[in-house]
Design a protein around this motif. Sequence first.
Motif, PDB file in Angstrom:
ATOM      1  N   ARG A 100       0.868  -1.191   0.000  1.00 45.11           N
ATOM      2  CA  ARG A 100       0.000   0.000   0.000  1.00 45.11           C
ATOM      3  C   ARG A 100       0.895   1.229   0.000  1.00 45.11           C
ATOM      4  O   ARG A 100       2.112   1.131   0.193  1.00 45.11           O
ATOM      5  CB  ARG A 100      -0.867   0.005   1.260  1.00 45.11           C
ATOM      6  CG  ARG A 100      -0.042   0.188   2.526  1.00 45.11           C
ATOM      7  CD  ARG A 100      -0.891   0.339   3.775  1.00 45.11           C
ATOM      8  NE  ARG A 100      -0.031   0.574   4.930  1.00 45.11           N
ATOM      9  CZ  ARG A 100      -0.426   0.424   6.185  1.00 45.11           C
ATOM     10  NH1 ARG A 100      -1.654   0.038   6.453  1.00 45.11           N
ATOM     11  NH2 ARG A 100       0.400   0.670   7.183  1.00 45.11           N
ATOM     12  N   VAL A 119       2.547   4.786   4.963  1.00 41.84           N
ATOM     13  CA  VAL A 119       2.145   5.836   5.900  1.00 41.84           C
ATOM     14  C   VAL A 119       3.394   6.420   6.569  1.00 41.84           C
ATOM     15  O   VAL A 119       3.481   7.605   6.851  1.00 41.84           O
ATOM     16  CB  VAL A 119       1.170   5.277   6.958  1.00 41.84           C
ATOM     17  CG1 VAL A 119       0.835   6.315   8.014  1.00 41.84           C
ATOM     18  CG2 VAL A 119      -0.103   4.766   6.288  1.00 41.84           C
ATOM     19  N   ILE A 120       4.370   5.538   6.809  1.00 41.38           N
ATOM     20  CA  ILE A 120       5.634   5.929   7.441  1.00 41.38           C
ATOM     21  C   ILE A 120       6.720   5.996   6.374  1.00 41.38           C
ATOM     22  O   ILE A 120       6.862   5.071   5.575  1.00 41.38           O
ATOM     23  CB  ILE A 120       6.065   4.884   8.495  1.00 41.38           C
ATOM     24  CG1 ILE A 120       4.955   4.660   9.522  1.00 41.38           C
ATOM     25  CG2 ILE A 120       7.385   5.270   9.140  1.00 41.38           C
ATOM     26  CD1 ILE A 120       4.734   5.773  10.498  1.00 41.38           C
ATOM     27  N   ASN A 121       7.462   7.101   6.346  1.00 38.72           N
ATOM     28  CA  ASN A 121       8.563   7.220   5.406  1.00 38.72           C
ATOM     29  C   ASN A 121       9.833   7.609   6.127  1.00 38.72           C
ATOM     30  O   ASN A 121       9.789   8.308   7.139  1.00 38.72           O
ATOM     31  CB  ASN A 121       8.235   8.275   4.352  1.00 38.72           C
ATOM     32  CG  ASN A 121       7.154   7.796   3.411  1.00 38.72           C
ATOM     33  OD1 ASN A 121       7.406   6.996   2.528  1.00 38.72           O
ATOM     34  ND2 ASN A 121       5.931   8.254   3.642  1.00 38.72           N
ATOM     35  N   LEU A 122      10.972   7.162   5.585  1.00 32.45           N
ATOM     36  CA  LEU A 122      12.244   7.566   6.155  1.00 32.45           C
ATOM     37  C   LEU A 122      12.811   8.715   5.348  1.00 32.45           C
ATOM     38  O   LEU A 122      12.725   8.732   4.116  1.00 32.45           O
ATOM     39  CB  LEU A 122      13.228   6.391   6.175  1.00 32.45           C
ATOM     40  CG  LEU A 122      12.940   5.462   7.349  1.00 32.45           C
ATOM     41  CD1 LEU A 122      12.197   4.248   6.870  1.00 32.45           C
ATOM     42  CD2 LEU A 122      14.212   5.076   8.064  1.00 32.45           C
ATOM     43  N   ASP A 123      13.358   9.669   6.073  1.00 34.26           N
ATOM     44  CA  ASP A 123      13.900  10.846   5.438  1.00 34.26           C
ATOM     45  C   ASP A 123      15.361  11.004   5.884  1.00 34.26           C
ATOM     46  O   ASP A 123      15.715  10.604   6.986  1.00 34.26           O
ATOM     47  CB  ASP A 123      13.073  12.056   5.867  1.00 34.26           C
ATOM     48  CG  ASP A 123      13.264  13.211   4.909  1.00 34.26           C
ATOM     49  OD1 ASP A 123      13.775  12.981   3.790  1.00 34.26           O
ATOM     50  OD2 ASP A 123      12.903  14.342   5.272  1.00 34.26           O
ATOM     51  N   LEU A 175      19.055   4.974  14.448  1.00 32.94           N
ATOM     52  CA  LEU A 175      17.879   4.211  14.881  1.00 32.94           C
ATOM     53  C   LEU A 175      18.258   2.979  15.714  1.00 32.94           C
ATOM     54  O   LEU A 175      17.390   2.176  16.041  1.00 32.94           O
ATOM     55  CB  LEU A 175      17.014   3.825  13.675  1.00 32.94           C
ATOM     56  CG  LEU A 175      16.403   5.005  12.899  1.00 32.94           C
ATOM     57  CD1 LEU A 175      15.466   4.502  11.804  1.00 32.94           C
ATOM     58  CD2 LEU A 175      15.645   5.965  13.819  1.00 32.94           C
ATOM     59  N   LEU A 231      12.134   9.863  10.783  1.00 34.69           N
ATOM     60  CA  LEU A 231      10.914   9.195  10.325  1.00 34.69           C
ATOM     61  C   LEU A 231       9.835  10.226  10.111  1.00 34.69           C
ATOM     62  O   LEU A 231       9.683  11.171  10.892  1.00 34.69           O
ATOM     63  CB  LEU A 231      10.464   8.148  11.344  1.00 34.69           C
ATOM     64  CG  LEU A 231      11.271   6.860  11.212  1.00 34.69           C
ATOM     65  CD1 LEU A 231      12.330   6.784  12.277  1.00 34.69           C
ATOM     66  CD2 LEU A 231      10.376   5.655  11.238  1.00 34.69           C
ATOM     67  N   VAL A 248       7.154   8.034  16.598  1.00 33.98           N
ATOM     68  CA  VAL A 248       7.649   6.899  15.807  1.00 33.98           C
ATOM     69  C   VAL A 248       9.172   6.843  15.787  1.00 33.98           C
ATOM     70  O   VAL A 248       9.761   5.762  15.716  1.00 33.98           O
ATOM     71  CB  VAL A 248       7.091   6.859  14.353  1.00 33.98           C
ATOM     72  CG1 VAL A 248       5.609   6.551  14.362  1.00 33.98           C
ATOM     73  CG2 VAL A 248       7.402   8.117  13.581  1.00 33.98           C
ATOM     74  N   THR A 249       9.808   7.994  15.885  1.00 33.58           N
ATOM     75  CA  THR A 249      11.273   7.992  15.930  1.00 33.58           C
ATOM     76  C   THR A 249      11.763   7.318  17.203  1.00 33.58           C
ATOM     77  O   THR A 249      12.595   6.407  17.166  1.00 33.58           O
ATOM     78  CB  THR A 249      11.816   9.430  15.836  1.00 33.58           C
ATOM     79  OG1 THR A 249      11.376  10.010  14.601  1.00 33.58           O
ATOM     80  CG2 THR A 249      13.339   9.454  15.888  1.00 33.58           C
ATOM     81  N   SER A 287      10.979   3.567  17.155  1.00 36.77           N
ATOM     82  CA  SER A 287      11.889   2.795  16.290  1.00 36.77           C
ATOM     83  C   SER A 287      13.183   2.503  17.029  1.00 36.77           C
ATOM     84  O   SER A 287      13.704   1.382  16.997  1.00 36.77           O
ATOM     85  CB  SER A 287      12.207   3.566  15.010  1.00 36.77           C
ATOM     86  OG  SER A 287      11.056   3.694  14.233  1.00 36.77           O
ATOM     87  N   VAL A 335      -0.859   4.864  14.633  1.00 39.83           N
ATOM     88  CA  VAL A 335       0.430   5.251  14.053  1.00 39.83           C
ATOM     89  C   VAL A 335       1.459   4.127  14.244  1.00 39.83           C
ATOM     90  O   VAL A 335       2.211   3.800  13.325  1.00 39.83           O
ATOM     91  CB  VAL A 335       0.916   6.583  14.679  1.00 39.83           C
ATOM     92  CG1 VAL A 335       2.372   6.850  14.354  1.00 39.83           C
ATOM     93  CG2 VAL A 335       0.038   7.736  14.215  1.00 39.83           C
ATOM     94  N   LEU A 377       3.571   1.961  11.581  1.00 36.35           N
ATOM     95  CA  LEU A 377       5.038   1.827  11.679  1.00 36.35           C
ATOM     96  C   LEU A 377       5.448   0.364  11.557  1.00 36.35           C
ATOM     97  O   LEU A 377       6.336   0.010  10.771  1.00 36.35           O
ATOM     98  CB  LEU A 377       5.508   2.397  13.026  1.00 36.35           C
ATOM     99  CG  LEU A 377       6.990   2.240  13.361  1.00 36.35           C
ATOM    100  CD1 LEU A 377       7.855   3.119  12.466  1.00 36.35           C
ATOM    101  CD2 LEU A 377       7.262   2.563  14.841  1.00 36.35           C
TER     102      LEU A 377
END
Lengths: 290, 290
Positions: free
Chosen positions: A101, A104-108, A164, B107, B129-130, B133, B156, B160
């Motif tokens: 899908r 919803v969560i993205n890494l930047d 992380l 994140l 979420v950060t 993780s 959320v 994740l």
Amino acid sequence: MKIIRTVNEMQQTASSLLKDNKTIGFVPTMGFFHEGHIALMEHAKKDTDIVVTSIFVNPLQFGPSEDYEQYPRDEDEDIRHAKNAGVDIVFIPDTQDMYPRKMVINLDITDRVNVLCGRSRPGHFQGVVTVLSKLFHIIQPTKTYFGRKDAQQIAVVDALIEDLNFPIELIALPTVREKDGLAKSSRNVNLHKNEREEAPWIYKALEQGRQLVVDGEKNPDIVVKEVLDTIDNHTSGKIDYVELLSYPELQPISVIEQQVILATAVYFDGARLIDNLLFDKYGNIAKRLK
Amino acid sequence: MKIIRTVNEMQQTASSLLKDNKTIGFVPTMGFFHEGHIALMEHAKKDTDIVVTSIFVNPLQFGPSEDYEQYPRDEDEDIRHAKNAGVDIVFIPDTQDMYPRKMVINLDITDRVNVLCGRSRPGHFQGVVTVLSKLFHIIQPTKTYFGRKDAQQIAVVDALIEDLNFPIELIALPTVREKDGLAKSSRNVNLHKNEREEAPWIYKALEQGRQLVVDGEKNPDIVVKEVLDTIDNHTSGKIDYVELLSYPELQPISVIEQQVILATAVYFDGARLIDNLLFDKYGNIAKRLK
């Protein structure tokens, strides 16, 4: 050797292996193996109980104008090579299973990416850290192996693991080269004949730059100019960049007084090639990443 | 019960426990335990071999105008409560150890956050979420436990875990309430006396809204208006929001025909309180998250 094609089975298999107190060595790849990949697998085999390699051409790390469709693929050959290298599990997920899908969560990534390949490939390393986060959770490796040819990717993965707190050890192995010095790459097969003949000058140029540092040069601009001129004079390629930066932080520097990366990317008609050297302020090739 | 204060020791301890084939149940908290936290720990104790709870007031999830400094803390009491609840390890890292440098990797959440608490707390769930993780990688839990009071947080965390394939099972337990119905919260101690007396109307109002659905109401606007009016009529609080959304997707809906969340946040002078109910299209309290 086992071939696993679903995320679910791979994750459950990895969990079982860990319960049996096996260490897992993981070599993430986009397939089309060359000696560079094989070297990583063989090293992992000596280092850990179970070697897993993934083959996944990750759409997230290709830009809209990039070579996702053209990226070379040869699953049967890859499987044969992996088996010969002693790999225990080849993980070949499909795209729908990896990205069922809209995420919803993205890494930047806010650093280490606006230089070198990151500059001309916006979003590329975001795609890399996203897929690696997923693969790390699916395969749950003890150690993961990368080749130094992808030095910026290694710097980014180093940041991912450190920021992380992934419980994974990152191992970076030397770039494997053809006899004439050209760094092994899946994309080399797409070079035209004359380009293939010129391409070794990329490595030669980097080595000439490094030699200046061995001889005492501390000014990064002079080293970069040497590399630029050499590639320009000996190849028909269009230089994307030549840069000398601190490593693994990838910050610009004005004097060479720490570990650095000297890196380049060159567009040929058939393929875009990258190469780099990591060395200390005396020009000695770096033994460790940091 | 063991108290661990460094990331390194916690991660190594968790790795050893997993090697010994222990399952780890993890209750992440910001401390100042109430019966809600205790219920999570006790549930984890029945469910897994080793219960780890973390106490970390995460600066990343507080906005600049929020109550990071004022957030209540009582480490000694927390340790006593955790011990009584059967917790095996309390992990209390310091901020410098959790965030030793400016993060290179961040994140980001693109969905489920521009509603409910996310709207008035920009960046809050990114911070959540950060830190989760990081904690998930440090503590390596088999299962992690949250209370339904933080239903948006659960939605959320669900995203994740699913998007990044964390090998962790998310368990969401019912909100623990005072006898008068007020949801237990660390922030309740900051309410003034009259506010504490009015506060149970938040839950009563949500229950009145749900009753409309039990009686056949399908229009979310009518349910929301009932809750708004009830809170408005019976408390001195300033309503931040009352919303009815699909759950766990948190999308606006025009007809109640699936599982939903009916949620509110109310500003009192002493504290901002939140509460919610999860129920199906018949108004039955939801047994599962999805």
